[in-house]
Design a protein around this motif. Structure first.
Motif, mmCIF file in Angstrom:
data_model
loop_
_atom_site.group_PDB
_atom_site.id
_atom_site.type_symbol
_atom_site.label_atom_id
_atom_site.label_comp_id
_atom_site.label_asym_id
_atom_site.label_seq_id
_atom_site.Cartn_x
_atom_site.Cartn_y
_atom_site.Cartn_z
ATOM 1 N N ASN A 97 0.797 -1.012 0.057
ATOM 2 C CA ASN A 97 0.163 -0.092 0.001
ATOM 3 C C ASN A 97 0.877 1.086 0.139
ATOM 4 O O ASN A 97 0.425 2.123 -0.663
ATOM 5 C CB ASN A 97 -0.851 0.026 1.267
ATOM 6 N N ALA A 98 1.757 1.237 0.791
ATOM 7 C CA ALA A 98 2.896 2.461 0.944
ATOM 8 C C ALA A 98 3.502 2.619 -0.375
ATOM 9 O O ALA A 98 3.608 3.773 -0.868
ATOM 10 C CB ALA A 98 3.570 2.146 2.208
ATOM 11 N N ALA A 99 4.037 1.674 -1.100
ATOM 12 C CA ALA A 99 4.664 1.376 -2.351
ATOM 13 C C ALA A 99 3.733 2.143 -3.296
ATOM 14 O O ALA A 99 4.148 2.950 -4.231
ATOM 15 C CB ALA A 99 5.007 0.127 -2.633
ATOM 16 N N VAL A 103 4.002 5.598 -5.480
ATOM 17 C CA VAL A 103 3.961 5.918 -6.798
ATOM 18 C C VAL A 103 2.739 7.111 -7.139
ATOM 19 O O VAL A 103 3.210 7.844 -8.202
ATOM 20 C CB VAL A 103 3.582 4.695 -7.544
ATOM 21 N N LEU A 104 1.768 6.929 -6.699
ATOM 22 C CA LEU A 104 0.726 7.774 -6.710
ATOM 23 C C LEU A 104 0.951 9.148 -6.478
ATOM 24 O O LEU A 104 0.534 9.972 -7.263
ATOM 25 C CB LEU A 104 -0.552 7.483 -6.134
ATOM 26 N N GLU A 105 1.943 9.472 -5.588
ATOM 27 C CA GLU A 105 2.343 10.721 -5.057
ATOM 28 C C GLU A 105 3.544 11.094 -5.877
ATOM 29 O O GLU A 105 3.830 12.429 -5.907
ATOM 30 C CB GLU A 105 2.540 10.760 -3.646
ATOM 31 N N LEU A 123 -1.077 4.121 -15.410
ATOM 32 C CA LEU A 123 -1.697 5.435 -16.082
ATOM 33 C C LEU A 123 -0.945 6.619 -15.257
ATOM 34 O O LEU A 123 -0.698 7.694 -16.063
ATOM 35 C CB LEU A 123 -3.101 5.346 -15.643
ATOM 36 N N GLN A 124 -0.841 6.511 -14.013
ATOM 37 C CA GLN A 124 -0.201 7.560 -13.251
ATOM 38 C C GLN A 124 1.241 7.773 -13.586
ATOM 39 O O GLN A 124 1.622 8.916 -13.796
ATOM 40 C CB GLN A 124 -0.095 7.282 -11.885
#
Lengths: 108, 108
Positions: free
Chosen positions: A96-98, A102-104, B14-15
DNA sequence: CCTCTACACCTAGACCATCAAGGTATGAAC
DNA sequence: GTTCATACCTTGATGGTCTAGGTGTAGAGG
């Protein structure tokens, strides 16, 4: 309805059973309530999963009666199930943190 | 190696492509790096996923050359892909928060 | 009494994404 | 001229989830 990611169900079930034995139907409602109605556990998903977890030794099942006198199969978490929960939780948090990292990661 | 939860891959791809077009191989390395080596994208997972997302109109592919002069298929995110990303991200955050609530519900 | 709803369990089959394990081909390096 | 990293791809198996059924009980309301 819901698209629960595979693997997450184990986590939810094991965690919820830590507070005490529950039968399947109640378990589903408990999880749904604890998630503020975001997560819905389909019965066709739940029961096979419970059987699988019982086979794997993470759960134990016993027939008993509910408060209202109905027959129901109560599942409780085993020692092995607790160990599994701990591990699954670690993996989940790590993954989750990983993904969050990536999303951030800021795009151009 | 890794047990990436299904659905998460779309989000990651996508990100990552938001920052600019990349070819598959580089994309995999980029995601792995951005996740501090926690997430590994298997090629057997990645390529079919890219084809799928292209079919769905979220990505566009074009053959080009890398810095080092190799032929490679570069994927870029489409308008539709951006919309999809936004949506998938919302769902992911929502589901995630719900699971977190369950995990934080204190047992007896 | 009868029907409807909620409870409580279950299974079969389809679906679909991931993964394992292969294979092809190019360019650079040694 | 062989080896390594790059770069693409496919096939088959796996396995969890979901759809869509089915069974039976207990209680409430008409």
């Amino acid at each position: 309805m819901n698209d629960l990611p595979p693997g997450a169900l184990d986590l939810l079930v094991l965690q919820t059973l830590r507070a005490g034995a529950l039968h399947g139907y109640a378990l589903a409602r408990r999880i749904q309530a604890a998630s503020d109605d975001v997560l819905t556990i389909e019965e066709g998903t739940l029961y096979p999963a419970l059987h699988r977890m019982e086979r794997q030794g993470w759960l134990e099942a016993a027939w008993d009666r509910t408060d209202t006198g109905r027959r129901a199969k109560f599942y409780s978490i085993t020692r092995s199930g607790r160990a599994r929960l701990k591990k699954a939780r670690t993996v989940w948090e790590r993954t989750n943190a990983a993904i969050a990292r990536v999303l951030e990661a800021e795009p151009a």
